[in-house]
Design an enzyme around this catalytic site. Structure first.
Site, PDB file in Angstrom:
ATOM      1  N   LYS A 186       0.832  -1.205   0.000  1.00 50.34           N
ATOM      2  CA  LYS A 186       0.000   0.000   0.000  1.00 50.34           C
ATOM      3  C   LYS A 186       0.867   1.256   0.000  1.00 50.34           C
ATOM      4  O   LYS A 186       0.636   2.177  -0.787  1.00 50.34           O
ATOM      5  CB  LYS A 186      -0.906  -0.044   1.243  1.00 50.34           C
ATOM      6  CG  LYS A 186      -1.885   1.097   1.358  1.00 50.34           C
ATOM      7  CD  LYS A 186      -3.131   0.682   2.126  1.00 50.34           C
ATOM      8  CE  LYS A 186      -2.927   0.567   3.627  1.00 50.34           C
ATOM      9  NZ  LYS A 186      -2.811   1.878   4.290  1.00 50.34           N
ATOM     10  N   SER A 187       1.861   1.306   0.861  1.00 53.87           N
ATOM     11  CA  SER A 187       2.710   2.503   0.954  1.00 53.87           C
ATOM     12  C   SER A 187       3.393   2.792  -0.377  1.00 53.87           C
ATOM     13  O   SER A 187       3.466   3.939  -0.828  1.00 53.87           O
ATOM     14  CB  SER A 187       3.789   2.304   2.024  1.00 53.87           C
ATOM     15  OG  SER A 187       3.204   2.175   3.295  1.00 53.87           O
ATOM     16  N   ASP A 216       2.227  -1.367  11.842  1.00 52.21           N
ATOM     17  CA  ASP A 216       0.905  -1.760  11.338  1.00 52.21           C
ATOM     18  C   ASP A 216       0.554  -3.214  11.653  1.00 52.21           C
ATOM     19  O   ASP A 216      -0.560  -3.645  11.386  1.00 52.21           O
ATOM     20  CB  ASP A 216       0.845  -1.553   9.817  1.00 52.21           C
ATOM     21  CG  ASP A 216       0.821  -0.073   9.452  1.00 52.21           C
ATOM     22  OD1 ASP A 216       0.468   0.755  10.311  1.00 52.21           O
ATOM     23  OD2 ASP A 216       1.168   0.248   8.294  1.00 52.21           O
ATOM     24  N   GLN A 232       4.943   8.973   7.532  1.00 54.85           N
ATOM     25  CA  GLN A 232       4.031   9.891   6.836  1.00 54.85           C
ATOM     26  C   GLN A 232       4.492  11.332   7.009  1.00 54.85           C
ATOM     27  O   GLN A 232       4.467  12.119   6.063  1.00 54.85           O
ATOM     28  CB  GLN A 232       2.604   9.700   7.353  1.00 54.85           C
ATOM     29  CG  GLN A 232       2.044   8.340   6.953  1.00 54.85           C
ATOM     30  CD  GLN A 232       0.652   8.078   7.469  1.00 54.85           C
ATOM     31  OE1 GLN A 232       0.126   8.842   8.277  1.00 54.85           O
ATOM     32  NE2 GLN A 232       0.044   6.998   7.018  1.00 54.85           N
TER      33      GLN A 232
HETATM   34  C1  S3P Z   1       2.665   4.722   6.322  1.00 53.17           C
HETATM   35  C2  S3P Z   1       3.271   5.049   7.507  1.00 53.17           C
HETATM   36  C3  S3P Z   1       2.793   4.582   8.817  1.00 53.17           C
HETATM   37  C4  S3P Z   1       1.805   3.428   8.682  1.00 53.17           C
HETATM   38  C5  S3P Z   1       0.804   3.658   7.596  1.00 53.17           C
HETATM   39  C6  S3P Z   1       1.486   3.851   6.255  1.00 53.17           C
HETATM   40  C7  S3P Z   1       3.241   5.256   5.068  1.00 53.17           C
HETATM   41  O1  S3P Z   1       2.129   5.630   9.481  1.00 53.17           O
HETATM   42  O2  S3P Z   1       1.133   3.203   9.908  1.00 53.17           O
HETATM   43  O3  S3P Z   1      -0.099   2.570   7.501  1.00 53.17           O
HETATM   44  O4  S3P Z   1       2.861   4.762   3.975  1.00 53.17           O
HETATM   45  O5  S3P Z   1       4.076   6.153   5.140  1.00 53.17           O
HETATM   46  P1  S3P Z   1       2.908   6.664  10.445  1.00 53.17           P
HETATM   47  O6  S3P Z   1       3.847   7.416   9.607  1.00 53.17           O
HETATM   48  O7  S3P Z   1       1.818   7.521  11.012  1.00 53.17           O
HETATM   49  O8  S3P Z   1       3.559   5.808  11.488  1.00 53.17           O
END
Ligand code: S3P
Length: 444
Positions: A23-24, A317, A171
């Site tokens: 997903k990321s 996650d 994020q």
């Molecule tokens: C993600 C970062 C994580 C993760 C999220 C996806 C990303 O969040 O929990 O599902 O794609 O950069 P955080 O940056 O808030 O930890």
């Protein structure tokens, strides 16, 4: 009408299980491909609602994006300055990654736009991105509690900053790096602990690498990215449900092909191995700019552990699934230092503790984690997922060790990250069925 899962107790998992794309990485392929020059061809794209929300946002800003076949996306990049003002509010649904990363990218565009989300996303904190972006000169309004919607008064005059992130968040880091692509000078970010580095790797692939300087990740403004082919590995966060399912069910033996094993994401493997899980990483190789392996997992006895705190951001996650592993492991498992779980798609500490207790498991939530006394037989019951995809899938695999049927409500959001979960799980051996039922005030 809302989706409900019912899973019969017991069974094992076996065979080769194909896991959807990361997903990321899928989000970032659309975002960076859109502002690159030329074409970006994506293979293995996650066709889940979250990544599709990002895709819709860039289409709304004038980017031509084609979907020539399953898992395939072609982005006709418009270059760093080619995005157009969208005609209306852009709704990113449940996707925190879309909203936070876009806050950075859109703050640097010469137009105003509004990002909104669903009920869960509308409760999530956004100041963690809007405050450092404001230091760069961004103008973004939130709702009074610092929550969505975001009204982004974009302009082309951001300046680079040096920022020490108070929370370990990929994020936040990515939002600042994306804004930094457009800022005057360098934008440098230091994280309190390593977090997923997919943005950095993809910037490298697209020809505008970040640099590590004195512990800061730095990006130069005035970026020009070049479109490229991007191969998306299977998502280790989605694989986690089958890693845990196979590990807790004696007699299971599964192979999960081409799963991303980026070291900033493999906390789940380390934690399960510390618990005694039998996991092999076969045929380790690079796919695009990311390391992958085929994961083989065989069921067996797990033991409770104190989860090393440095592994928390690397498995952030996967804790809903890991709590199920802990419930099946002999002895006590203790998690600390994971207060971030309280601000995910749901409060994952409270919601998981409530669900575990419904099944008769001894689970004590703490402000920053959980204490689980595992290894005792547990029953079934009706679980509230609170619309959180990962809660729903975690309790689905818990049924492999339950004494009675488990019902899970409010499962629509499973499609945000794992389209086809039910048929994939059924093929692997889980006795899962789904139905639609009426909801009243968030409950069935
Ligand atoms: C993600 C970062 C994580 C993760 C999220 C996806 C990303 O969040 O929990 O599902 O794609 O950069 P955080 O940056 O808030 O930890």
């Amino acid at each position: 009408m809302s989706r409900t899962f019912s899973i019969s107790p017991g069974g094992t998992l076996s065979g080769t299980i194909s896991i959807p794309g990361d997903k990321s990485i899928s989000h970032r392929a659309i975002m960076l491909g859109s502002i690159a020059e030329g074409m970006t061809d994506v293979y293995g794209f996650l066709e889940g609602e979250d990544a599709l929300a990002t895709l819709a946002v860039f289409r709304a800003m004038g980017v031509r994006i084609e979907r020539p076949g399953p898992g395939r996306v072609t982005v006709h990049g418009v270059g760093a300055h080619g995005l157009k003002a969208p005609a209306e509010t852009m709704d990113v649904g449940n996707s925190g990654t879309s909203m936070r990363l876009l806050a950075g990218l859109l703050a640097a565009q010469p137009f105003e736009c509004v990002l909104s989300g669903d009920e869960s996303l509308s409760r999530r904190p956004m100041r963690r991105v809007t405050e450092p972006l404001a230091q760069m000169g961004a103008r973004i309004d939130t709702a009074p509690g610092g929550t969505p919607p975001l009204t982004i008064h974009g302009h082309g005059a951001l300046r680079g900053i040096r920022y020490d992130m108070p929370v370990a968040s990929a994020q936040v880091k990515s939002a600042l790096l994306l804004a930094g692509l457009y800022a005057a000078g360098d934008t440098c970010v230091r994280e309190p602990a390593p977090t997923r580095d997919h943005t950095e790797r993809m910037l490298d692939t697209l020809g505008w690498p970040t640099e590590l300087r004195d512990g800061y990740i730095c990006v130069r403004g005035g970026a020009r990215l070049r479109g490229a082919r991007i191969d998306v590995p299977a998502d280790i966060s989605s694989a986690a449900f089958f890693l845990v399912g196979a590990a807790i069910a004696e007699g299971s033996d599964v192979l999960l092909p081409s799963v991303g094993i980026n070291p900033t994401r493999t906390g789940v493997l380390d934690i399960l191995k510390l618990m005694g899980a039998d996991i092999e990483l076969l045929d380790q190789r690079m796919l695009g700019g990311e390391p992958v392996a085929d994961l083989r997992v065989r069921g067996g006895g797990l033991r409770g552990i104190e989860i090393p705190v440095e592994l928390v951001p690397l498995a952030i996650d996967e804790f809903p699934a890991l709590f199920i592993a802990a419930a099946c492991a002999e002895g006590r498992t203790v998690l600390r230092g994971a207060e971030e779980l309280r601000v995910k798609e749901s409060d994952r500490i409270q919601v998981m503790a409530d669900g575990l207790r419904t099944l008769g498991i001894d689970a004590q939530p703490t402000p920053d984690g959980m204490i689980i006394e595992g290894g005792r037989a547990f029953g079934g019951g009706s679980i509230e997922s609170h619309g959180d995809h990962r809660i729903a899938m975690s309790f689905a695999v818990a049924a492999l060790r339950a004494g009675e049927e488990i019902g899970i409500r409010d499962c629509d959001n499973v499609d945000t990250s794992f389209p086809g979960f039910v048929s994939t799980a059924r093929t692997a051996g889980l006795g899962i069925a789904e139905s639609r039922s009426a909801m009243t005030s968030g409950k069935m």
